[in-house]
Enzyme design. Structure first.
Site, short mmCIF file in Angstrom:
data_model
loop_
_atom_site.label_atom_id
_atom_site.label_comp_id
_atom_site.label_asym_id
_atom_site.label_seq_id
_atom_site.Cartn_x
_atom_site.Cartn_y
_atom_site.Cartn_z
N GLU A 138 0.66 1.55 2.24
CA GLU A 138 -0.30 0.66 1.57
C GLU A 138 0.10 -0.80 1.65
OE1 GLU A 138 0.65 3.58 0.30
OE2 GLU A 138 -1.22 4.71 -0.02
N HIS A 161 -1.78 9.67 -11.32
CA HIS A 161 -3.05 9.67 -10.58
C HIS A 161 -4.27 9.46 -11.47
CE1 HIS A 161 -0.56 11.08 -7.35
NE2 HIS A 161 -1.58 11.31 -6.54
#
Lengths: 332, 325
Positions: free
Chosen positions: B60, B129
């Site tokens: 990322e 998450h």
């Protein structure tokens, strides 16, 4: 590679001397508190820039580096008066006084900063190259970093992406021996930084970063590889900085003798020796160059001193491209 | 009008813009060959080819930075995060480079980039998450933050985000990709920074955004049966925040409840609360109420998650409280 002629040597001498004196002037006005913030000076590393510029096509190639970044834009063609004005925080500065020492930019001259977070510029450099490849411009990006930055994850993620997409970029580590005050050996098991390229099968190697001829030769090969579609290269320039990391650095981590040893292979002295030996210039002509450099630095200082501070509204004007962005108020 | 899924609205917005403007590309994990982790880029590799729809490794930081660098040099990238939970390892590139490049360079570089992907909880995915970072990103000058709640808004807002010359954080939800909604066939865009009154009412204002707003709609239905009329405002953009629409509504209803899926400390709700007390103090007939997630990381167990997440009953309770009922 473009031939390294008498003119090149004379240009190298004048450019490198100017960069050094420009930085010396900044150190002087910093002590007078006219320039504040951090101040990272390039003294000792000039051959890396001089040799790189010789190998570049300045009409389209790009440069991006970290925060030791005052003289690179000057080498790329930016008016040095505007760089000094930026450090003075003046409205005539390259970033209108918003960026300061660590954030010099020139879109016009292909200098993409000037970045304050160690290693943060490495993926940006690959991104610049990504766009050049995307638009088929046959331009190459030179992405510089220090020896501290190579231990960031950003380097490794970027090396993988740059090889995967065969981006036209040259990664250059300017290894001046110390990440702030910590030597390379204190922070890594392997001290041959160039070998980091091996794991990605990226062409890589060490270069004598104190000699502009050696730098130019290595850079030329890397730039041509990138331009012809051969992908990235990683070069470790073995260099040295004479001054501290920034201005508040007492330099207890190294000896005076070590600094003196490196001054024996000083890049400016090396070039001057060739000029004298080959009689490219007389003593009078060299003295003229020295005087010209001194005058130009003085001119930068005068320009920066006399320039006005930026208008307060500029703080808002530069944040968004949107002209009527509704900023929140912060006080009565 | 035709009905399509949220994920199709996203794919349509990106594809239409990419047909219009060759500088746009899409990059992210699983976006190309796999057609998107949530199929929000279905068919795009086939149409646009591997130069413009690029699979990345799980890097990322690397690909967010490549996106920003390319935006400095002529591209208009769309960078997909599989979820914004994963944007944290790349957040330096968003905060220090995308958001600040224009300012640090004295206005030399526009950064026309969109970072998009799902935000917040999505079932029992537990602590790492299930996070909502809208208020983190909205805290940072230089960014714009857009959070649509239905397919129609998603398409119009994403097209505007792609055309915007500033960096935009565009937040979706795993739990909305399958949602269906009416989306016109023709070209349209929706303005960034403008809230939408999704339901008009007179007794109380409920402000929300993103997928959690559905709980507000359900609560409003329940309350209507009891004779309580709720005005529901969908922020759609949290930076810049459309304070005028909120203030206008509060001056009408005199009562405000804010529903936001985020930890309760220093979030979008607290910002709205400050603005309303500052600019509409005399109009308020009750203290502002806000409903957030619990002040803990998201738990896994269904019993605990139900307690952690705000729901329609929480909204009903808050509305009744501001009405002193």
């Amino acid at each position: 590679m473009k031939k390294i002629t008498k003119e090149v040597y004379l240009k190298w001498y004048e450019d490198m001397l100017f960069w050094r004196k420009f930085e010396d002037k900044l150190a002087a006005v910093y002590i007078q508190q006219k320039v504040r913030g951090f101040l990272h000076l390039y003294n000792g590393q000039e051959a890396v820039l001089a040799g790189s510029l010789h190998a570049m096509d300045l009409s389209k190639d790009k440069m991006i580096t970290a925060y030791r970044n005052h003289v690179q834009p000057i080498g790329m063609g930016v008016d040095p008066r505007r760089v000094m004005a930026e450090l003075y925080g003046k409205g005539t500065g390259t970033s209108q006084g918003l960026g300061g020492s660590m954030h010099i930019f020139s879109k016009e001259k292909g200098f993409y900063g000037g970045h304050g977070i160690v290693g943060g510029q490495i993926p940006l450099g690959a991104g610049l190259a990504f766009a050049d490849k995307y638009f088929k411009r046959e331009a190459v990006t030179l992405c510089y970093m220090g020896d501290g930055a190579v231990r960031q994850g950003s380097l490794h993620e970027t090396f993988n992406l740059a090889m995967l997409w065969q981006l036209p970029v040259v990664f250059i580590c300017e290894n001046n021996g110390y990440a702030m005050g910590t030597s390379v050996a204190r922070t890594a098991h392997t001290t041959d930084i160039w070998k980091l390229g091996l794991g990605y099968e990226m062409p890589c190697g060490p270069v004598d970063g104190m000699n502009p001829v050696k730098v130019a030769e290595a850079m030329d090969e890397a730039i041509e590889r990138a331009r012809s579609g051969g992908g990235p290269t990683f070069l470790e320039m073995k260099t040295y900085r004479y001054r501290g990391h920034s201005m508040s650095d007492a330099q207890h981590y190294r000896t005076k003798e070590e600094v003196e040893e490196y001054k024996k292979i000083d890049p400016i002295t090396q070039v001057l020796d060739v000029i004298r030996e080959k009689k490219y210039a007389s003593d009078e002509e060299i003295a003229e160059i020295d005087k010209r450099v001194k005058d130009r630095v003085k001119e930068c200082e005068k320009f920066a001193e006399e320039s006005p501070y930026p208008d307060k509204n500029v703080m808002y004007d530069v944040v968004y491209a949107q002209e009527d962005y509704p900023f929140l108020s912060h006080k009565l | 009008m035709r009905t399509i899924q949220f994920r199709e609205a996203i794919a349509e917005a990106m594809s239409e813009e990419m047909r219009r403007d060759e500088t746009i590309y899409l990059m992210g994990e699983e976006v190309a060959e796999y057609n998107g982790a949530y199929k929000a880029s279905k068919g795009m590799l086939d149409e646009f080819g591997p130069e413009r729809v690029l699979d990345t490794p799980i890097s990322e930081l690397g690909f967010a930075g490549v996106g920003v660098g390319s935006a400095m040099n002529g591209n208009r990238p769309i960078i997909e995060f599989m979820t914004f939970n994963f944007s944290l390892v790349g957040i330096d590139q968003i905060i220090n480079n995308a958001a600040k490049m224009r300012q640090m360079s004295g206005g030399q570089f526009d950064i026309p980039i969109v970072f998009r992907g799902p935000t917040a909880s999505a079932g029992q995915l537990a602590a790492t998450h299930s996070q909502a970072f809208e208020s983190w990103y909205a805290n940072c000058p230089g960014l714009k933050v857009v959070v649509p709640s239905n397919p129609h808004d998603a398409k119009g807002l994403l097209k505007s985000a792609i055309r915007d010359n500033d960096p935009v954080i565009f937040m979706e939800s795993e739990q909305m990709y399958g949602d269906k909604g009416e989306v016109p066939e023709g070209e349209y865009t929706l303005p960034i920074g403008v809230a939408d009154i999704k339901r008009e009412g007179t007794d109380v204002t409920i402000v929300s955004f993103g997928k959690i707003i559905k709980e507000a709609f359900k609560a409003a239905d329940t309350l209507e049966k009891e004779g309580i009329s709720c005005e529901v405002i969908d922020l759609r953009t949290v930076r810049p925040l459309d304070h005028d629409t909120i203030l206008k509504s509060v001056r009408k209803t005199n009562r405000l409840v804010i529903l936001e899926e985020a930890w309760p400390f220093g979030n979008v709700s607290t910002e709205i609360t400050y603005q309303v007390q500052s600019q509409a103090f005399d109009y308020l007939d009750a203290p502002v109420e806000k409903i957030n997630t619990a002040d803990t990381p998201a738990p896994y167990s269904p019993a605990l998650l139900a307690e952690w997440l705000p729901n329609q009953e929480d909204v009903v309770k808050a509305v009744k409280k501001v009405l002193y009922k």
